[in-house]
Motif scaffolding. Structure first.
Motif, PDB file in Angstrom:
ATOM      1  N   VAL A 311      96.775  38.171  68.618  1.00  0.00           N
ATOM      2  CA  VAL A 311      96.043  37.175  67.511  1.00  0.00           C
ATOM      3  C   VAL A 311      95.099  36.476  68.498  1.00  0.00           C
ATOM      4  CG1 VAL A 311      96.228  35.773  65.780  1.00  0.00           C
ATOM      5  CG2 VAL A 311      97.961  37.352  66.335  1.00  0.00           C
ATOM      6  N   THR A 312      94.661  36.294  67.938  1.00  0.00           N
ATOM      7  CA  THR A 312      92.825  35.340  68.472  1.00  0.00           C
ATOM      8  C   THR A 312      92.008  34.836  67.892  1.00  0.00           C
ATOM      9  OG1 THR A 312      90.997  37.163  68.890  1.00  0.00           O
ATOM     10  CG2 THR A 312      92.406  37.069  70.614  1.00  0.00           C
ATOM     11  N   GLU A 313      91.358  33.440  67.938  1.00  0.00           N
ATOM     12  CA  GLU A 313      90.472  33.749  67.516  1.00  0.00           C
ATOM     13  C   GLU A 313      89.108  34.726  66.192  1.00  0.00           C
ATOM     14  OE1 GLU A 313      87.356  30.404  69.306  1.00  0.00           O
ATOM     15  OE2 GLU A 313      87.947  31.664  71.209  1.00  0.00           O
ATOM     16  N   LEU A 314      88.736  34.130  65.574  1.00  0.00           N
ATOM     17  CA  LEU A 314      88.061  34.701  64.733  1.00  0.00           C
ATOM     18  C   LEU A 314      86.621  34.720  64.447  1.00  0.00           C
ATOM     19  CD1 LEU A 314      87.951  36.802  62.677  1.00  0.00           C
ATOM     20  CD2 LEU A 314      87.888  35.443  60.580  1.00  0.00           C
ATOM     21  N   MET A 315      85.958  35.232  65.103  1.00  0.00           N
ATOM     22  CA  MET A 315      84.667  35.117  66.022  1.00  0.00           C
ATOM     23  C   MET A 315      83.445  35.793  64.231  1.00  0.00           C
ATOM     24  SD  MET A 315      84.639  33.222  67.743  1.00  0.00           S
ATOM     25  CE  MET A 315      83.059  33.048  69.399  1.00  0.00           C
ATOM     26  N   ARG A 316      83.279  35.017  63.522  1.00  0.00           N
ATOM     27  CA  ARG A 316      82.986  35.574  62.091  1.00  0.00           C
ATOM     28  C   ARG A 316      81.041  36.349  62.090  1.00  0.00           C
ATOM     29  NH1 ARG A 316      85.781  34.092  58.487  1.00  0.00           N
ATOM     30  NH2 ARG A 316      86.601  32.078  58.341  1.00  0.00           N
ATOM     31  N   LYS A 317      80.873  36.422  62.811  1.00  0.00           N
ATOM     32  CA  LYS A 317      79.827  37.754  63.250  1.00  0.00           C
ATOM     33  C   LYS A 317      79.609  38.757  64.041  1.00  0.00           C
ATOM     34  CE  LYS A 317      75.630  33.736  62.944  1.00  0.00           C
ATOM     35  NZ  LYS A 317      75.731  34.227  61.749  1.00  0.00           N
ATOM     36  N   GLY A 318      80.919  38.778  64.367  1.00  0.00           N
ATOM     37  CA  GLY A 318      81.599  40.096  65.264  1.00  0.00           C
ATOM     38  C   GLY A 318      81.041  40.293  65.971  1.00  0.00           C
ATOM     39  N   ASN A 319      80.675  41.383  66.771  1.00  0.00           N
ATOM     40  CA  ASN A 319      80.420  41.891  68.082  1.00  0.00           C
ATOM     41  C   ASN A 319      79.067  41.677  68.263  1.00  0.00           C
ATOM     42  OD1 ASN A 319      79.184  44.525  68.662  1.00  0.00           O
ATOM     43  ND2 ASN A 319      81.602  44.916  67.446  1.00  0.00           N
ATOM     44  N   LEU A 320      78.571  41.453  69.795  1.00  0.00           N
ATOM     45  CA  LEU A 320      77.520  42.035  70.084  1.00  0.00           C
ATOM     46  C   LEU A 320      76.481  42.174  70.287  1.00  0.00           C
ATOM     47  CD1 LEU A 320      75.499  38.881  70.855  1.00  0.00           C
ATOM     48  CD2 LEU A 320      75.720  40.014  74.231  1.00  0.00           C
ATOM     49  N   GLN A 321      77.152  43.737  70.379  1.00  0.00           N
ATOM     50  CA  GLN A 321      76.364  44.797  70.225  1.00  0.00           C
ATOM     51  C   GLN A 321      75.572  45.059  68.934  1.00  0.00           C
ATOM     52  OE1 GLN A 321      77.528  48.408  68.903  1.00  0.00           O
ATOM     53  NE2 GLN A 321      75.081  48.972  69.464  1.00  0.00           N
ATOM     54  N   ALA A 322      76.965  45.148  67.775  1.00  0.00           N
ATOM     55  CA  ALA A 322      76.352  45.399  66.412  1.00  0.00           C
ATOM     56  C   ALA A 322      75.472  44.041  65.911  1.00  0.00           C
ATOM     57  CB  ALA A 322      77.665  45.549  65.509  1.00  0.00           C
ATOM     58  N   PHE A 323      75.910  43.058  66.049  1.00  0.00           N
ATOM     59  CA  PHE A 323      75.147  41.444  65.777  1.00  0.00           C
ATOM     60  C   PHE A 323      73.281  42.116  66.333  1.00  0.00           C
ATOM     61  CE2 PHE A 323      73.815  37.618  66.456  1.00  0.00           C
ATOM     62  CZ  PHE A 323      73.126  36.975  64.688  1.00  0.00           C
ATOM     63  N   LEU A 324      73.492  42.285  67.163  1.00  0.00           N
ATOM     64  CA  LEU A 324      71.855  42.716  67.594  1.00  0.00           C
ATOM     65  C   LEU A 324      71.823  43.481  67.067  1.00  0.00           C
ATOM     66  CD1 LEU A 324      72.448  41.973  71.519  1.00  0.00           C
ATOM     67  CD2 LEU A 324      71.052  40.331  70.370  1.00  0.00           C
ATOM     68  N   GLY A 325      72.106  44.177  66.664  1.00  0.00           N
ATOM     69  CA  GLY A 325      71.104  45.463  65.651  1.00  0.00           C
ATOM     70  C   GLY A 325      71.411  45.465  64.418  1.00  0.00           C
ATOM     71  N   SER A 326      71.861  44.249  63.884  1.00  0.00           N
ATOM     72  CA  SER A 326      71.853  43.815  62.482  1.00  0.00           C
ATOM     73  C   SER A 326      70.214  43.215  62.122  1.00  0.00           C
ATOM     74  CB  SER A 326      72.493  42.063  62.053  1.00  0.00           C
ATOM     75  OG  SER A 326      72.567  41.574  63.016  1.00  0.00           O
ATOM     76  N   PRO A 327      70.139  43.001  60.756  1.00  0.00           N
ATOM     77  CA  PRO A 327      68.242  42.513  60.515  1.00  0.00           C
ATOM     78  C   PRO A 327      68.482  40.735  61.131  1.00  0.00           C
ATOM     79  CG  PRO A 327      69.131  43.405  58.440  1.00  0.00           C
ATOM     80  CD  PRO A 327      69.847  43.204  60.136  1.00  0.00           C
ATOM     81  N   GLU A 328      69.770  40.224  61.296  1.00  0.00           N
ATOM     82  CA  GLU A 328      69.420  38.763  61.373  1.00  0.00           C
ATOM     83  C   GLU A 328      69.644  38.617  63.324  1.00  0.00           C
ATOM     84  OE1 GLU A 328      72.431  34.827  61.877  1.00  0.00           O
ATOM     85  OE2 GLU A 328      72.882  36.255  60.839  1.00  0.00           O
ATOM     86  N   GLY A 329      70.104  39.307  64.176  1.00  0.00           N
ATOM     87  CA  GLY A 329      69.972  39.407  65.437  1.00  0.00           C
ATOM     88  C   GLY A 329      68.716  40.417  66.209  1.00  0.00           C
ATOM     89  N   ARG A 330      67.988  41.334  64.740  1.00  0.00           N
ATOM     90  CA  ARG A 330      66.375  41.605  65.381  1.00  0.00           C
ATOM     91  C   ARG A 330      65.718  40.840  65.503  1.00  0.00           C
ATOM     92  NH1 ARG A 330      65.741  46.708  66.720  1.00  0.00           N
ATOM     93  NH2 ARG A 330      67.539  48.332  66.397  1.00  0.00           N
ATOM     94  N   ALA A 331      66.528  39.621  64.301  1.00  0.00           N
ATOM     95  CA  ALA A 331      64.518  38.259  64.147  1.00  0.00           C
ATOM     96  C   ALA A 331      64.834  37.587  65.484  1.00  0.00           C
ATOM     97  CB  ALA A 331      65.180  38.011  62.961  1.00  0.00           C
ATOM     98  N   LEU A 332      65.724  37.270  66.297  1.00  0.00           N
ATOM     99  CA  LEU A 332      65.737  36.353  67.762  1.00  0.00           C
ATOM    100  C   LEU A 332      65.072  36.642  69.086  1.00  0.00           C
ATOM    101  CD1 LEU A 332      69.895  36.436  67.707  1.00  0.00           C
ATOM    102  CD2 LEU A 332      68.519  35.240  66.518  1.00  0.00           C
ATOM    103  N   ASN A 333      64.531  35.560  69.055  1.00  0.00           N
ATOM    104  CA  ASN A 333      64.079  35.358  70.082  1.00  0.00           C
ATOM    105  C   ASN A 333      64.258  35.821  71.616  1.00  0.00           C
ATOM    106  OD1 ASN A 333      64.322  33.094  70.974  1.00  0.00           O
ATOM    107  ND2 ASN A 333      63.016  31.636  69.155  1.00  0.00           N
ATOM    108  N   PRO A 334      63.154  35.511  72.359  1.00  0.00           N
ATOM    109  CA  PRO A 334      63.441  35.712  74.089  1.00  0.00           C
ATOM    110  C   PRO A 334      64.592  34.859  74.545  1.00  0.00           C
ATOM    111  CG  PRO A 334      62.108  37.523  73.469  1.00  0.00           C
ATOM    112  CD  PRO A 334      61.743  36.208  72.867  1.00  0.00           C
TER     113      PRO A 334
END
Length: 502
Positions: A311-334
């Motif tokens: 049991v660990t703390e909950l990170m609400r945006k999930g794993n980094l790989q899936a987040f980067l592929g989401s619309p929110e992730g794709r909008a991030l700058n370098p």
């Protein structure tokens, strides 16, 4: 002058006309003695048996257990003779008397003066070798399954789920069976309805002789020993509720859940078929000792029985790989992407300094919170996978595309093999979660790497960061940079691209 009556009038009137107790106290003041009246037991004769003032000062509630302080001989047909130490169960109270059932010796009921008894607790069985007070169901199982005990060992303990009842726990080969012992309205005990016993001892005697009724022999009391201590991390599985499945990986499923009905947590449900459970306890001890802002925080474990919960703390945006592929992730700058890389490098530097090898570093094992904070997860767990699951022969189940060549071929893992994986993670970050070596099989990937092929620079990746990626993929582990150097260099690049940082 005290009103004098025949010796038997006082108890008779006090018993039959209890509502006139104020009047009787005037006639026979408390503490007054008359040689024509038999004396009640002197509490001072045995200080250890003196009933507490609260017991004598407040009438007992029906259903309480009592112990006789000294002998009392019945003077009337409706009174009950008791011997010192007898166990009693109060059915109701009548003034200065209790109407009780005697649980020890020959069962019987009758009136006993309150001055002759004291309220008892579950500890009245403490002198019995089979009675274990204050232990849980889990602790009973641990005791009975310990090497000191054999099949047929048993114990009785207070019930956890039903106040006032008891549980009989019996070892049956490699597991423990538990039976509820209920308390009837008259204070007797039963395992099966219709079979009442005045005491727990007599109940045990019966089932020892008729053990086939419960299909488990009662051969000997559990060997008394201190139950294994449980640390604060170990929690009962009942404290956690699984609410929403977040994902599935090599180690099992990850769920969003609640702890004690209110605290949001992430719960990794370990698949025992794939895990070396014998090594899990050692690995969990390592997890407990690691605390860093860039590592996922362990809250609790459920390692007794199956399935195992981490049991660990909950990170609400999930794993980094899936987040980067989401619309929110794709909008991030370098610069933001570079910030992710810096955070992961910081967490990996902490592990490197403690000589902890992750073995499965990838964007899928980095979690993201609402404020875009990144934390490394699943560090060390890859070591616990069974060999037939985490090997080249099992095809796609080994993360070959993230694994250093020496680890993929020879299972040689080190902080430097984690550095190779970090280079692949950088590729994932700057390609917004794209799968590395896309279109290649695991076998083709290894062949191409051996021939000198390296992943190309993603469009969003600064040139200086790509130089670091290539350094992570040096064929010789000794030539790869340390995480301390990677963190420092990435930090310098980040500040140059993001000058508002101080």
């Amino acid at each position: 002058t005290r009103f004098r009556t025949p010796w038997n009038m006082e108890p008779f009137l006090r018993k039959r006309l209890a509502f006139l107790s104020f009047f009787w106290n005037k006639i026979w003041p408390a503490g007054a003695q008359d040689h024509s009246i038999p004396c009640f037991p002197d509490p001072g004769a045995d200080p250890e048996l003196e009933p507490p003032a609260a017991v004598l000062g407040s009438p007992p509630a029906p259903g309480q257990f009592f112990r006789a302080l000294c002998d009392f001989t019945a003077r009337y047909a409706d009174e009950l003779s008791v011997s010192r130490g007898d166990r009693l169960y109060a059915l109701k109270e009548e003034g200065d008397y209790i109407f009780a059932r005697r649980l020890s010796g020959q069962p019987s009921v009758g009136l006993v003066p309150l001055a002759y008894v004291a309220k008892a607790t579950a500890e009245m069985f403490a002198d019995q070798p089979w009675y274990f007070s204050g232990i849980s169901r889990t602790q009973a199982q641990q005791l009975l399954l310990s090497p000191a005990n054999v099949p047929g060992a048993f114990l009785i303990r207070p019930s956890e789920s039903s106040q006032g009842d008891y549980s009989l726990s019996v070892r049956a080969q490699a597991k423990v069976r538990h039976y509820r012992i209920s308390t009837a309205a008259d204070g007797s005990f039963y395992l099966q309805k219709g079979r009442l016993f005045p005491s727990l001892g007599e109940l045990l005697t019966y089932y020892k002789a008729n053990w086939k009724l419960i299909q488990n022999p009662l051969l000997q009391p559990c060997v008394s020993q201190k139950p294994p201590e449980q640390d604060a991390w170990e929690r009962p599985r009942s404290e956690f509720t699984l609410r929403r499945k977040l994902g599935k990986g090599y180690f099992g499923e990850v769920w969003e859940g609640l702890w004690l009905g209110s605290v949001p947590v992430a719960i990794k449900v370990i698949k025992s078929a794939n895990m070396k459970l014998a090594d899990l306890a050692k690995e969990i001890q390592t997890l407990k000792s690691l605390r860093h802002a860039r590592l996922i925080q362990l809250h609790a474990v459920c390692s007794t029985g199956e399935p195992v919960y981490i049991v660990t703390e909950l990170m609400r945006k999930g794993n980094l790989q899936a987040f980067l592929g989401s619309p929110e992730g794709r909008a991030l700058n370098p610069p933001v992407l570079l910030g992710f890389a810096c955070q992961v490098a910081e967490g990996m530097r902490y592990l490197e300094e403690r000589r902890i090898v992750h073995r499965d570093l990838a964007a899928r094992n980095v979690l993201v919170d609402d404020d875009l904070a990144c934390k490394v997860a699943d560090f060390g767990l890859a070591r616990l996978l069974k060999d037939d699951i985490y090997s080249p022969s099992s095809g796609s189940k080994i993360p070959v595309k993230w694994t250093a060549p020496e680890a993929a071929h020879y299972r040689v893992y080190s902080p430097k093999s984690d550095v190779w994986s970090f280079g692949v993670l950088l590729y994932e970050v700057f390609s917004y979660g794209q799968c590395p070596y896309e279109g290649m099989s695991n076998h083709e990937t290894l062949q191409q790497i051996e021939r000198g092929y390296r992943l190309p620079r993603p469009a969003a990746c600064p040139a200086e960061a790509y130089v670091l990626m290539l350094a992570c993929w040096k064929g010789s582990p000794e030539e790869r940079p340390a995480f301390a150097m990677l963190q420092a260099t990435l930090g310098t690049i980040h500040r140059r691209l993001h000058p508002t940082l101080t």
